[in-house]
Design an enzyme around this catalytic site. Structure first.
Site, PDB file in Angstrom:
ATOM      1  N   ASP A 155      32.896  39.882  38.838  1.00 55.77           N
ATOM      2  CA  ASP A 155      33.932  38.999  38.255  1.00 55.77           C
ATOM      3  C   ASP A 155      34.839  38.490  39.380  1.00 55.77           C
ATOM      4  OD1 ASP A 155      36.338  39.528  35.503  1.00 55.77           O
ATOM      5  OD2 ASP A 155      35.474  37.714  36.364  1.00 55.77           O
ATOM      6  N   ILE A 213      25.119  37.215  43.806  1.00 58.60           N
ATOM      7  CA  ILE A 213      24.913  36.235  42.728  1.00 58.60           C
ATOM      8  C   ILE A 213      25.735  34.960  42.944  1.00 58.60           C
ATOM      9  CG2 ILE A 213      26.709  36.986  41.092  1.00 58.60           C
ATOM     10  CD1 ILE A 213      24.449  36.776  38.912  1.00 58.60           C
TER      11      ILE A 213
HETATM   12  N1  APR Z   1      26.417  39.782  43.150  1.00 56.54           N
HETATM   13  C1  APR Z   1      25.585  40.480  42.326  1.00 56.54           C
HETATM   14  N2  APR Z   1      25.916  41.671  41.774  1.00 56.54           N
HETATM   15  C2  APR Z   1      27.133  42.171  42.077  1.00 56.54           C
HETATM   16  C3  APR Z   1      28.065  41.509  42.920  1.00 56.54           C
HETATM   17  C4  APR Z   1      27.653  40.259  43.468  1.00 56.54           C
HETATM   18  N3  APR Z   1      28.459  39.551  44.285  1.00 56.54           N
HETATM   19  N4  APR Z   1      29.187  42.286  43.012  1.00 56.54           N
HETATM   20  C5  APR Z   1      28.965  43.381  42.272  1.00 56.54           C
HETATM   21  N5  APR Z   1      27.726  43.334  41.704  1.00 56.54           N
HETATM   22  C6  APR Z   1      27.053  44.302  40.846  1.00 56.54           C
HETATM   23  C7  APR Z   1      27.535  45.726  40.874  1.00 56.54           C
HETATM   24  O1  APR Z   1      26.977  46.411  41.983  1.00 56.54           O
HETATM   25  C8  APR Z   1      26.991  46.239  39.549  1.00 56.54           C
HETATM   26  O2  APR Z   1      25.633  46.626  39.685  1.00 56.54           O
HETATM   27  O3  APR Z   1      27.270  43.896  39.508  1.00 56.54           O
HETATM   28  C9  APR Z   1      27.028  45.004  38.637  1.00 56.54           C
HETATM   29  C10 APR Z   1      28.129  45.019  37.584  1.00 56.54           C
HETATM   30  O4  APR Z   1      29.285  45.646  38.123  1.00 56.54           O
HETATM   31  P1  APR Z   1      30.781  45.131  37.798  1.00 56.54           P
HETATM   32  O5  APR Z   1      31.021  43.865  38.511  1.00 56.54           O
HETATM   33  O6  APR Z   1      31.681  46.276  38.050  1.00 56.54           O
HETATM   34  O7  APR Z   1      30.746  44.775  36.225  1.00 56.54           O
HETATM   35  P2  APR Z   1      30.810  45.747  34.957  1.00 56.54           P
HETATM   36  O8  APR Z   1      30.255  47.098  35.231  1.00 56.54           O
HETATM   37  O9  APR Z   1      30.200  44.926  33.841  1.00 56.54           O
HETATM   38  O10 APR Z   1      32.378  45.920  34.708  1.00 56.54           O
HETATM   39  C11 APR Z   1      33.118  44.782  34.288  1.00 56.54           C
HETATM   40  O11 APR Z   1      34.783  45.147  35.942  1.00 56.54           O
HETATM   41  O12 APR Z   1      35.249  43.601  37.555  1.00 56.54           O
HETATM   42  C12 APR Z   1      35.662  44.091  36.355  1.00 56.54           C
HETATM   43  O13 APR Z   1      36.728  42.221  35.286  1.00 56.54           O
HETATM   44  C13 APR Z   1      35.573  43.052  35.261  1.00 56.54           C
HETATM   45  O14 APR Z   1      36.726  44.419  33.682  1.00 56.54           O
HETATM   46  C14 APR Z   1      35.457  43.923  34.044  1.00 56.54           C
HETATM   47  C15 APR Z   1      34.586  45.061  34.531  1.00 56.54           C
END
Ligand code: APR
Length: 170
Positions: A33, A10
């Site tokens: 994030d 993304i």
């Molecule tokens: N591009 C697109 N999707 C991504 C990317 C990327 N670069 N990196 C990870 N993902 C995907 C993951 O594979 C997952 O399917 O994003 C989705 C959401 O995963 P997370 O990033 O872990 O988010 P979430 O489950 O909402 O948890 C949020 O995690 O990183 C911490 O600070 C954040 O505390 C918060 C929590």
């Protein structure tokens, strides 16, 4: 609104708004994030700190969304939202849908035409990907845009992509 699902990173999405799966503290983390802050650079965190000062107790309520600059990303803005943590005991699906609807409301108010979403809550927050996709599509379809013409779900692996394609075909 055209709504599509694609495989990719993304942080590379060439859209007006990239939505970040943040946490209420808004100071970064892992997953998407971490990727957004790493690729976008310190300007994003600086604006997150400023946004925090305007939030109750400095925390973004889950299901709400706030905009910042996108820093060095191709996008113009990042809209940060905090998803619900999966619970088998409690139905938090309305909060997850709200992450999408509220992020679109913020993006639309900025005049954005295209918005990219990750699979919010489907990583660290443990939401089963099949239902994460169903709630995502429902949350997006619930929004009536003034400006947004394209919504792109950008999925990081094939399993997530297939789940979103199934949810979009329903
Ligand atoms: N591009 C697109 N999707 C991504 C990317 C990327 N670069 N990196 C990870 N993902 C995907 C993951 O594979 C997952 O399917 O994003 C989705 C959401 O995963 P997370 O990033 O872990 O988010 P979430 O489950 O909402 O948890 C949020 O995690 O990183 C911490 O600070 C954040 O505390 C918060 C929590």
């Amino acid at each position: 609104m055209r709504i599509i699902a694609v495989r990719g990173d993304i942080t590379e999405a060439d859209v007006d708004v990239v939505v970040n799966a943040a946490n209420p503290g808004l100071l970064g983390g892992g997953g998407v994030d971490g990727a957004i802050h790493r690729a976008g650079g310190p300007a994003i965190l600086a604006e997150c700190r400023a946004a925090k000062r305007a939030l109750p107790d400095g925390l973004l309520p889950r299901g709400k969304a706030v905009p910042t600059t996108a820093g060095r990303l191709p996008a113009r803005w990042v809209v940060h939202t905090a998803g619900p943590i999966w619970s088998a005991a409690q139905d938090r699906s309305a909060v997850l849908r709200s992450c999408y609807t509220e992020s679109l409301r913020v993006a639309d108010a900025l005049g954005a035409r295209s918005v990219a979403f990750p699979a919010i809550s489907a990583g660290v927050y443990g939401w089963p990907i099949e239902d994460a996709a169903v709630q995502a599509v429902a949350g997006v379809r619930a929004f009536q845009p003034q400006h947004v013409t394209e919504v792109r779900f950008v999925l990081f692996d094939d399993r997530a992509l297939e789940a979103f394609e199934r949810a979009l075909s329903d």
